[in-house]
Scaffold this active site. Structure first.
Site, short mmCIF file in Angstrom:
data_model
loop_
_atom_site.label_atom_id
_atom_site.label_comp_id
_atom_site.label_asym_id
_atom_site.label_seq_id
_atom_site.Cartn_x
_atom_site.Cartn_y
_atom_site.Cartn_z
N TRP A 31 35.23 44.77 42.10
CA TRP A 31 34.32 45.46 41.17
C TRP A 31 34.92 46.77 40.65
CZ3 TRP A 31 32.12 43.97 46.05
CH2 TRP A 31 31.49 42.72 46.02
N HIS A 32 36.23 46.82 40.53
CA HIS A 32 36.89 48.03 40.04
C HIS A 32 37.51 47.80 38.66
CE1 HIS A 32 37.48 49.51 44.49
NE2 HIS A 32 36.21 49.42 44.12
N TYR A 33 36.90 46.96 37.86
CA TYR A 33 37.47 46.70 36.54
C TYR A 33 37.36 47.95 35.66
CZ TYR A 33 32.51 45.45 35.91
OH TYR A 33 31.14 45.44 35.92
N HIS A 34 38.31 48.07 34.75
CA HIS A 34 38.43 49.27 33.93
C HIS A 34 39.21 48.94 32.67
CE1 HIS A 34 41.80 49.01 36.77
NE2 HIS A 34 42.54 49.52 35.81
#
Length: 578
Positions: free
Chosen positions: A512-515
């Site tokens: 859940w660390h998309y950027h």
């Protein structure tokens, strides 16, 4: 007034308010009753503010709280309040919001074109309401590379930490992982710290000692209630620009709809220092720019979106840090724990762990093994029906609970280097766009994953961790069990348990660390202004080229505060000139 004195006054005001909050919390333990928060159905047809912030998430809440000290602010959040929802607030309920697919869920599921199940937040407080709670600052080099002012960065982190950050309790499982990392050579031991340091450390958490989650929404306690209006269930459909007689498009308002579908308009007050700020996250921010006519020309024309500015980099540079994990069944009970310990290796992988029923089992959710969060990868796409899902859940619930007793040791790679893109599917802002992350496209990303898995294997085999593993269960058996779990929609290969490269590819999950999508230097400048237009900024994780540290949430909250202070300083300078 000088900037130094202005900052001092801003901090005095903020901390005075937060001291009152802490005293009140000690006596009542009640959720905040924000006088400035209301449903968007109560919004007037037309309203005016100095700043309009799109997205009440991890960056939007601290940004709004800060700007409200010296301006009128409208914060538009498409979701509901997190308060009163035990699936958000209780550590033991982690995973339930992610498994909730209802339209009122604080989590909106999306599946990337890579076949990895993911989630975007739909709640005041954003991803801090859904995540595993780990709190850690960015590395000093990351701050330097970003061009941020170090003193203000540290002040902004401390401002956040007064409300949301805590030292976690170190119980048996997490202690065993910590000691196993040290046996595996992940040195030195840095103890408990928020700082990003190579070696093994205990990081912070946003769960307090009683297992209650504290989120970015709690940072609204710092707000000036006379300067802030928060609208819930306010779905922004587009930003409105003035172009006539302008050298560049000028953002001057937004159109949003409430829960009943009624349209509302909010405009900026007159003044060159007033702005619209997009803080809708790595999916929402590029999405709203495109829906407003800022993006790749051909793509927008294909959806009959009126072009405001041809901006080919909007939606590009999308990345998601791949996560791979090994599940370790335990012969003895383990505590419920989320991420507390991290091993920061020199090879570019981060080793973490989680344990207990909320991750490995649970009476109804089965954590990351859950067919509710994932789906059985062996089921062909056309057969992934609600009925098939229900059968998978029923089969798992029939298993002996001891089969799920244990925990995960996982690794996330730094960066990553691999990137993808985001495209609109349609013109509905409530629908997910199409996202491709291209996990492990770059060989260096795959090599880092393999290195991380080798460290995990060393931890599992360590003397410190021996009480939590069955002596007769081999590492290939653990890999094979994990490789057949329903963690994504990708096909499996026979050699997943013998080839770590194939295991990485077959079992990739999101952390859940998309950027990316609105990156600094491509879509926005170093002050987060959208290039080519006026009175418009983007402040959130969509501006990142690489994810900061082992978890970005502390830095995203810091950035909201940091940019709020910087913007207010610019405002004062502008007002003084006039």
């Amino acid at each position: 007034m000088g900037f130094g004195l202005w900052r001092l006054m801003l901090y005095v005001v903020s901390f005075s308010g937060i001291l009152l909050f802490h005293c009140g919390l000690c006596s009542s333990q009640q959720a905040p009753n924000y006088s400035f928060t209301r449903q968007a159905t109560s919004a007037p047809p037309i309203s005016y503010y100095d700043y309009i912030i799109i997205g009440g998430g991890t960056a939007g809440c601290p940004l709004a709280a800060t700007l409200s000290q010296n301006a009128t602010v409208l914060l538009l959040e498409r979701g509901d309040s997190p308060y009163g929802n035990p699936n958000i607030t209780d550590l033991s309920a982690f995973g339930r919001s992610l498994a909730d697919l209802s339209s009122s869920s604080p989590s909106q599921r999306f599946i990337s074109e890579d076949g990895v199940i993911n989630a975007r937040a739909r709640v005041l407080g954003g991803g801090s309401c859904l995540n595993a709670g780990f709190y850690t600052r960015a590395a000093a080099q990351y701050v330097a590379d970003a061009g941020w002012e170090g003193g203000l960065v540290n002040e902004s982190y401390r401002w956040v930490e007064e409300v949301v950050a805590f030292q976690p309790p170190m119980k048996q499982w997490q202690s065993a992982v910590r000691d196993g990392l040290l046996e595996a050579g992940v040195h030195p031991y840095n103890g408990f710290t928020y700082d990003h340091l190579v070696g093994t450390k205990v990081g912070g958490t946003i769960f307090d000692g009683e297992g209650r989650r504290h989120t970015a929404a709690d940072l609204l306690r710092y707000a000036n209630p006379d300067g802030l209006t928060v609208m819930l269930h306010a779905s922004v459909h587009k930003i409105v620009f003035r172009t006539k007689g302008k050298n560049r498009p000028l953002a001057h308002g937004v159109i949003f709809r409430d829960a009943l579908g009624h349209k509302h308009r909010a405009y900026l007050n007159s003044g060159t220092h007033n702005e619209i700020i997009v803080s809708a996250g790595a999916l929402g921010s590029p999405q709203i720019l495109m829906l407003s006519g800022i993006g790749p020309m051909d793509h927008l024309k294909s959806l009959n979106i009126t072009l405001v500015l041809d901006h080919p980099f909007v939606g590009q540079g999308m990345s998601d840090n791949p996560m791979n994990a090994i599940f370790v069944p335990s012969p003895i009970p383990v505590e419920v724990s989320l991420i507390q310990v991290v091993g920061i290796t020199t090879s570019g992988s981060y080793i973490e762990a989680a344990s207990g029923e909320n991750f490995a089992g649970g009476v109804s959710d089965f954590g990351m093994f859950s067919p509710k969060i994932g789906q059985l990868s062996t089921v062909p796409p056309k057969q992934r029906s609600p009925e098939a899902l229900a059968q998978a859940v029923e089969a798992m619930e029939a298993l002996d609970p001891t089969a799920f007793r244990g925990g995960f040791i996982l690794e996330k790679i730094m960066g990553p280097i691999s990137t993808g893109h985001l495209h609109l599917r349609n013109r509905n802002p409530n629908d997910n766009p199409s996202i491709t992350f291209n996990y492990f496209n770059e060989p260096e990303d795959l090599a880092r994953c393999v290195d991380g898995l080798r460290v995990i294997e060393s931890v599992i085999q360590s003397a410190a961790f021996s009480p939590f593993r069955y002596g007769d269960q081999s590492l290939p058996a653990l890999l094979n069990m994990t490789a057949h779990a329903p963690v994504n929609l990708l096909p499996r290969h026979d050699n997943s348990s013998t080839s770590l490269e194939q295991f990485c590819r077959d079992t990739v999950m999101t952390i859940w660390h998309y950027h990316g999508g609105c990156q600094v230097g491509r879509v926005v400048d170093s002050d987060y202004r959208v290039r080519g237009v006026d009175a418009l900024r983007v402040v959130d994780g969509s501006t990142f080229v690489y994810s900061p540290g082992t978890n970005p949430q502390a830095t995203v909250m810091m950035l909201g505060r940091y940019m709020g202070v910087r913007i207010l300083e610019e405002r004062i300078e502008s007002l003084n000139k006039n």
